[in-house]
Design an enzyme around this catalytic site. Structure first.
Site, mmCIF file in Angstrom:
data_model
loop_
_atom_site.group_PDB
_atom_site.id
_atom_site.type_symbol
_atom_site.label_atom_id
_atom_site.label_comp_id
_atom_site.label_asym_id
_atom_site.label_seq_id
_atom_site.Cartn_x
_atom_site.Cartn_y
_atom_site.Cartn_z
ATOM 1 N N CYS A 13 18.850 -2.527 22.937
ATOM 2 C CA CYS A 13 17.536 -1.987 23.614
ATOM 3 C C CYS A 13 17.866 -0.389 24.096
ATOM 4 C CB CYS A 13 16.738 -2.640 24.620
ATOM 5 S SG CYS A 13 15.290 -1.877 25.179
ATOM 6 N N LYS A 40 13.222 -15.835 24.319
ATOM 7 C CA LYS A 40 13.161 -15.376 25.722
ATOM 8 C C LYS A 40 12.829 -16.594 26.489
ATOM 9 C CE LYS A 40 10.361 -11.353 23.751
ATOM 10 N NZ LYS A 40 9.158 -11.005 23.609
ATOM 11 N N VAL A 53 11.869 -5.662 27.396
ATOM 12 C CA VAL A 53 13.004 -5.260 28.557
ATOM 13 C C VAL A 53 12.912 -3.647 28.510
ATOM 14 C CG1 VAL A 53 14.596 -7.135 28.405
ATOM 15 C CG2 VAL A 53 14.853 -5.505 26.548
ATOM 16 N N GLU A 70 8.786 -1.392 32.412
ATOM 17 C CA GLU A 70 8.555 -0.073 31.912
ATOM 18 C C GLU A 70 9.843 1.054 32.313
ATOM 19 O OE1 GLU A 70 6.628 1.351 29.377
ATOM 20 O OE2 GLU A 70 6.118 -0.869 29.038
ATOM 21 N N SER A 71 10.508 1.422 31.165
ATOM 22 C CA SER A 71 11.643 2.197 31.655
ATOM 23 C C SER A 71 11.554 3.353 32.449
ATOM 24 C CB SER A 71 12.418 2.284 30.155
ATOM 25 O OG SER A 71 11.728 3.164 29.279
#
Length: 226
Positions: A13, A40, A53, A70-71
């Site tokens: 990711c 998951k 993720v 949320e990155s």
């Protein structure tokens, strides 16, 4: 009891890599837990409303856990709460501009998803052109470097480094000519590739895992490499 940070992640990711890079740049200790997104765990679905993720689980001094998702939100939290190098500019307008370019990086990732997963030659070419066009816009925004904002590494760099990593694998398969007319972007890519936080954001098996991902999707890119 000090605050504990646990990053729920996946090995491929790019959004996870943003958070890993930010944490590493700041020298913040954290635990990384990789999960299988195709299967998951129930505990993950309970803490991730979007089922995606990264998720950063923050365990406070009182032992209570808060899950952030949320990155970009995670990166902003890391910047605001942790010591170490500053990864955001202090001036409000410039900081807002950086946030906008972070979002622009996410739109490139959306195009890349189509580029790497399609088996259709026409869709592939359309996505290739779209990615090249977006990097042309990035070229216009870059200054003298070496990083996006000049001398200092920032969250924009943390966002784009995982994007460039894809091309380390793609370049072994075919010439996409995405960076043919963007010399500043090419130089930026080279600098980021050498950054320790960027190099260690993925495991040594990343190229093999990404190649296997392409195989599973019967990607047109692999046909070009044949």
């Amino acid at each position: 009891m000090a605050q504990k940070l646990t990053l729920i992640s996946h090995k491929l990711c790019p959004y996870v890599q943003r958070a890993v890079i930010a944490l590493t740049e700041k020298g913040v200790p954290f635990e990384r837990v990789d999960i299988d997104l195709a299967n998951k765990p129930d505990w993950f679905l309970k803490i991730s409303p979007l089922g995606k993720v990264p998720v950063l689980v923050v365990t406070g001094k009182d032992g209570k856990e808060v899950a952030l998702f949320e990155s970009n939100v995670i990166c902003e939290y890391i910047e605001e709460t942790q010591g170490g190098a500053k990864l955001h500019l202090q001036e409000a307008l410039q900081r807002a501009q950086h946030r906008a370019w972070m979002e622009f990086g996410s739109t490139i990732l959306s195009e890349l998803w189509g580029l790497e997963t399609t088996g259709d030659p026409a869709v592939f070419e359309s996505k290739r052109q779209a990615v090249a066009a977006k990097f042309s816009r990035v070229e216009e925004a870059l200054g003298t470097g070496p990083f996006f904002a000049g001398e200092n590494f920032s969250l924009v760099d943390a966002v784009f480094a995982p994007i460039f990593r894809y091309f380390d694998v793609f370049d072994q398969l075919t010439d996409l000519s995405v960076f043919a007319d963007t010399p500043k972007v090419r130089a930026w890519r080279g600098v980021l590739a050498k950054r320790p936080s960027v190099r260690t954001a993925v495991g040594s098996d990343y190229p093999q895992l990404l190649h296997a991902f392409l195989v599973r999707h019967n990607a047109h890119m692999l046909k070009l490499a044949a």
